[in-house]
Design an enzyme around this catalytic site. Sequence first.
Site, mmCIF file in Angstrom:
data_model
loop_
_atom_site.group_PDB
_atom_site.id
_atom_site.type_symbol
_atom_site.label_atom_id
_atom_site.label_comp_id
_atom_site.label_asym_id
_atom_site.label_seq_id
_atom_site.Cartn_x
_atom_site.Cartn_y
_atom_site.Cartn_z
ATOM 1 N N GLY A 201 66.286 113.086 112.263
ATOM 2 C CA GLY A 201 65.481 112.297 111.327
ATOM 3 C C GLY A 201 63.984 112.557 111.407
ATOM 4 N N THR A 260 62.738 114.556 117.789
ATOM 5 C CA THR A 260 64.137 114.116 117.880
ATOM 6 C C THR A 260 64.982 115.101 118.681
ATOM 7 O OG1 THR A 260 64.484 115.134 115.734
ATOM 8 C CG2 THR A 260 64.156 112.750 115.770
ATOM 9 N N ASP A 325 57.431 122.800 112.183
ATOM 10 C CA ASP A 325 58.862 122.480 112.259
ATOM 11 C C ASP A 325 59.553 123.362 113.300
ATOM 12 O OD1 ASP A 325 61.322 121.333 111.730
ATOM 13 O OD2 ASP A 325 61.625 122.339 109.815
HETATM 14 CA CA CA Z 1 63.137 119.896 111.538
#
Ligand code: CA
Length: 731
Positions: A201, A260, A325
């Site tokens: 998430g 996460t 990311d």
């Molecule tokens: Ca990601």
Amino acid sequence: MRRCSGYVLLILCLAACGTKTVGLTGQAVVDVGLQRLIAADGEPGNWFTAGRDLNQTYHSPLTQIHAGNAGELGFAWQLDTDTVNGLEATPLMIDGVLYTSGPWGVVYAVDARNGTELWRYNPQVAGKYGRRACCDIVNRGVAARHGKVYVGALDGRLIALDAKTGEPVWEVDTVVDPERMLTITGAPYIAKDVVVIGNSGAEFNARGYFTAYDLDTGALRWRFFTVPGDPSLPFEHEELEAAAETWDPNSLWEVGGGGTVWDGMAYDAELNLLYVGTGNATPYLRKFRSPAGGDNLYLASILAINPDTGRLIWHYQTVPGENWDYAATQKMILADLTIDGRSRKVLMQAPKNGFFYVLDRVTGELLSAEPFVPVNWASHVDPQTGRPVETGQGEYFDEPKLIFPSQIGGHNWQPMAFNPATGLVYIPAMEAPMIFLNLVRGEFKYSPNRMNVGGVGVFPDLDNPDKKSRFAGAPVPPLSGLTAGQPDPAMHGFLRAWDPVKQAVAWEINTSGPWEGEFPAIWNGGGVLTTAGNLVIQGYATGELNVYTADTGSLLHSIDVGSSIMAAPMTYTVDGEQYVAVMAGYGGAVGLGFFPEGSAANQYGNSGRIVAFKLGGRPVPKRPPLVHDHVIPKPPEQNVSRKTKGQGAFLFAINCARCHQNNGPGVIPDLRYMSAETHAEFNAIVIEGTRATRGMAAFADVLTDEQADAIHAHLIGLAQRAWKKQQAAGE
Ligand code: CA
């Protein structure tokens, strides 16, 4: 104080009353304890954990199938999973039974001899959670211990099932804040006597954490937050005090921060250390997230945790100030390697950022790190400081940049494998850049029920390098203006045999398939299995399962499976016979949007199945090829302004485009093909969620009827264009 006491209350409640015992049934059949797991090499016919043993090598000591006879490998049995989404799990095999999982967290127990389904458990996840998964509603597998099988359901529940019957024994809700867009897609992992699970998430508003529960009762043992909460509130545990020093006090705390834990974990029983990989930041752009800079611990890190106490023993951050990311959640392999004449206990990881890391797993010391794909955000990792040296090419806050690797990473969740005989790690590697954009104009605005990434990477349009385009309203400059001095932007997939001591390629196979140079090339090669029979086995989106020699990469055998494969295969013996089994189904971050032409999913559909192979097996039965009519129904007429359509395009980009790529058939429908009936129901579907059971959740919380109308107008515009083209072609 407010928020922290909220957490404390919730934790106490989970510990005291969240553990529901739903009737302890049956005998323990999966009697796997820690000692049996430590001695896993002594019973090589079993496959106890996702990566077989505690070292997570995806290596089997079995030799019945070997380089000399692998050409005789053929179909043994199959089982339909009744799914159309991606399958990413590797089955466990314990004493004749396979245990594995699929979308939403459905668990399957299968007779390993013949594929007979023994039981199936469906956690009955509400359709609304479909919208919370960034990258398909996948599940990466189960864990087993002492007669129980553990799975994380997409809605955040951790469930212990009786291995014999599939009946739930206990379940707990692992979600600390139900208002946040949290899910579970990762597999639980067992360390000593606790079962550990994180969540997904980070693209939305998650603050990462992972929690350890008692194996028998589900009682909460400890919880570790991977990033600090608002530092004006008390820290939940001491490690967050040190972490907070590395964040701007004025960070965007309300967004959650990310970090996460959705995939890689490993456990060293001798050291009693649990290793956990943490994910990317939210928002991606660090200048929004933590304006004064800082490393932002513990984003994109490998954490070594004492599983008895939940305390941090050491950490290594792969990407200080994460900005792209670049999660470090990828699976970690534990091995003993001789480095500079000295035997070292190492941990190896090939995270998204493009460097292959060898760490001393006792201390966390960096032993080496070298790029295994083209990388341009950092020049190298400094061996003295252990930190990457950024080049500046990765800074896209002020202007778009072509950055290697892509947001998908140089390597993603697809398991890599390590063969102790060859000393090589087999990496499903992805060579690709993205054009990274800052999507925020003015101040960053937090949207509680949407993605909060702030920036995004788009794959370059290699066929039209001079073309300008837009994404979510932001201009995407032509590729030709961004390439000077950078690596070749053509995209490739490789099965790369990597020598972790020399930090160099030993051999490689180009696995781009029919998509050489284009982005589906990077999502062709799936996870990897290697065996003591000198084999490396990998499945492909094109539908083959290929067998190579582990030492040289010679192709020994190619089996036409007729289903797209992403997951890593495994191998086991039952009744003295060796089998190879794999879950087949396309999807995930890249495969979710559409099935590229040339993929088995495009040709035969994407009904999932577990397929097993043995020596002397038959050709794999394939499904009948799909007949693609490719006919776009005549779209409704409309008379709306350009401005409305433009607004619709923007809203579509930020709410819908993550799943609906409108490129052709896929897991998720191409909306240019909407029927008259769907057009008529458009707002009911989007606003009210009339198709929620199929994963299309209601968007009433983020869209008004008027906005849904604008999205509809944009889509009718797209459909009209495609329809006219179709008419002109005389179809
Ligand atoms: Ca990601």
